[in-house]
Design an enzyme around this catalytic site. Sequence first.
Site, PDB file in Angstrom:
ATOM      1  N   ILE A  14      -0.819   4.368 -11.912  1.00  0.00           N
ATOM      2  CA  ILE A  14      -0.404   5.358 -10.931  1.00  0.00           C
ATOM      3  C   ILE A  14       0.632   6.316 -11.519  1.00  0.00           C
ATOM      4  O   ILE A  14       0.606   7.517 -11.259  1.00  0.00           O
ATOM      5  CB  ILE A  14       0.143   4.672  -9.673  1.00  0.00           C
ATOM      6  CG1 ILE A  14      -0.987   3.932  -8.933  1.00  0.00           C
ATOM      7  CG2 ILE A  14       0.811   5.679  -8.736  1.00  0.00           C
ATOM      8  CD1 ILE A  14      -0.504   3.010  -7.829  1.00  0.00           C
ATOM      9  N   ASN A  82       8.299   4.204  -9.743  1.00  0.00           N
ATOM     10  CA  ASN A  82       6.979   3.593  -9.767  1.00  0.00           C
ATOM     11  C   ASN A  82       6.933   2.288 -10.567  1.00  0.00           C
ATOM     12  O   ASN A  82       6.042   1.462 -10.353  1.00  0.00           O
ATOM     13  CB  ASN A  82       5.971   4.595 -10.360  1.00  0.00           C
ATOM     14  CG  ASN A  82       4.628   3.978 -10.634  1.00  0.00           C
ATOM     15  OD1 ASN A  82       3.889   3.636  -9.713  1.00  0.00           O
ATOM     16  ND2 ASN A  82       4.287   3.817 -11.908  1.00  0.00           N
ATOM     17  N   TYR A 146       6.668 -10.850  -4.788  1.00  0.00           N
ATOM     18  CA  TYR A 146       6.167  -9.470  -4.845  1.00  0.00           C
ATOM     19  C   TYR A 146       6.255  -8.793  -3.480  1.00  0.00           C
ATOM     20  O   TYR A 146       6.804  -7.695  -3.341  1.00  0.00           O
ATOM     21  CB  TYR A 146       4.723  -9.470  -5.346  1.00  0.00           C
ATOM     22  CG  TYR A 146       4.128  -8.096  -5.496  1.00  0.00           C
ATOM     23  CD1 TYR A 146       4.468  -7.284  -6.572  1.00  0.00           C
ATOM     24  CD2 TYR A 146       3.216  -7.603  -4.567  1.00  0.00           C
ATOM     25  CE1 TYR A 146       3.925  -6.015  -6.712  1.00  0.00           C
ATOM     26  CE2 TYR A 146       2.662  -6.346  -4.697  1.00  0.00           C
ATOM     27  CZ  TYR A 146       3.019  -5.549  -5.774  1.00  0.00           C
ATOM     28  OH  TYR A 146       2.477  -4.298  -5.899  1.00  0.00           O
ATOM     29  N   VAL A 179      -6.047  -0.846  -5.448  1.00  0.00           N
ATOM     30  CA  VAL A 179      -6.362   0.308  -6.285  1.00  0.00           C
ATOM     31  C   VAL A 179      -7.220  -0.150  -7.455  1.00  0.00           C
ATOM     32  O   VAL A 179      -6.963  -1.200  -8.064  1.00  0.00           O
ATOM     33  CB  VAL A 179      -5.067   0.984  -6.808  1.00  0.00           C
ATOM     34  CG1 VAL A 179      -5.403   2.150  -7.724  1.00  0.00           C
ATOM     35  CG2 VAL A 179      -4.209   1.453  -5.638  1.00  0.00           C
ATOM     36  N   THR A 181      -7.624  -0.230 -10.637  1.00  0.00           N
ATOM     37  CA  THR A 181      -7.036  -0.115 -11.961  1.00  0.00           C
ATOM     38  C   THR A 181      -7.784  -1.030 -12.931  1.00  0.00           C
ATOM     39  O   THR A 181      -8.519  -1.933 -12.511  1.00  0.00           O
ATOM     40  CB  THR A 181      -5.553  -0.511 -11.937  1.00  0.00           C
ATOM     41  OG1 THR A 181      -5.450  -1.896 -11.549  1.00  0.00           O
ATOM     42  CG2 THR A 181      -4.776   0.343 -10.943  1.00  0.00           C
TER      43      THR A 181
END
Length: 259
Positions: A14, A82, A146, A179, A181
Site C-alpha cells: 500500500i 503506513n 494486531y 487486500v 497483496t
Amino acid sequence: MTKTAIITGAARGIGLATTDILLSQGWQVAMVDRDGGALADAINTRTNVHGIDCDVSDPVAVDGMVTETLRHFGRIDALINNAGVADFGPIEATDFSRWKTVMETNLDGVFLCSQAAIPALKKTKGAIVNIASISGLRASTLRVAYGTSKAAVIQLTLQQAAELGEYGVRANTVCPGPVRTKLAMAVHSQDIIDAYHDAIPLNRYGTENEIGEVIAFLVSDKASYMTGQTIAVDGGFEATGVGLPSLRKTTETADEMGE
C-alpha cells in the site's frame, strides 16, 4: 509550490502504491522503510523521491527521519503512517515479546512519527493519514495484538484530530479490508479466499491502488473539511457484520421462489 509527503512502509504494498499515486499528482515523497534493500530498489526507478532507512519504533531514528525530510525537501505537507507488522496467533500463544513487537511498530511508530512531524505540519496546515485495519473495527480470531494495535491507532487519530484541528492540521484513519497483496495470496488458502469473498459484499479482495487512492484523497485539498474520520476501504466487509453468507443463501432462495 510542490507538496511533500512522508510515507512510512513505502517500499512495497500500500505504501508503494500510494507513493506512485501521489507522484502522478505532482507530489514529492520521502519514502521511509526499514528494509534498505527493498527501499533502494523502489527509489532507483522513481523521481522526486528521497529514500530514508528508518525503524519507526526508534524515537531517535524517527527524529532523524523528519529532520532529513526537511533538509532534502524543505517542507512536510502530509504524513502517511503506513508502516506495520502482522502477527497472528491465539491469545494464549501470544507472549509479551510478540505483543510488544506489534505495538512498537503499529502503535508506537504512528505516535512517534506524528509527534516528530507536527511542527512542520503546523506550518503547512498539513494532513496525517494513519493506516489502521478492518481488524481495528471488528474482532476476529488470532488477532489479539494486531487488532488491538489497530483499534488504538483509530483512537490515536481521534486525539490528533481533536488537538491539532485548531492549527489547521487534519488527521484521518483508513482501515483496509482484505487486500490482494503478494503476501496475502501466498498465505491465504483457497478456503480462506472463498470465505472472504463470501463475506464481502463486493465479493473480492481490494487492491493496493484502491487503498492508495483513498489515502491520496484524504491528504488532498479535496478533503479539506474532513478530520477525525475512520474510513473502511473494505468492499463493505465491516458494514455487513456477521451472517452474510447465510443471508445470501436466503436471498438466493427467495429469488428462485420469486421466479
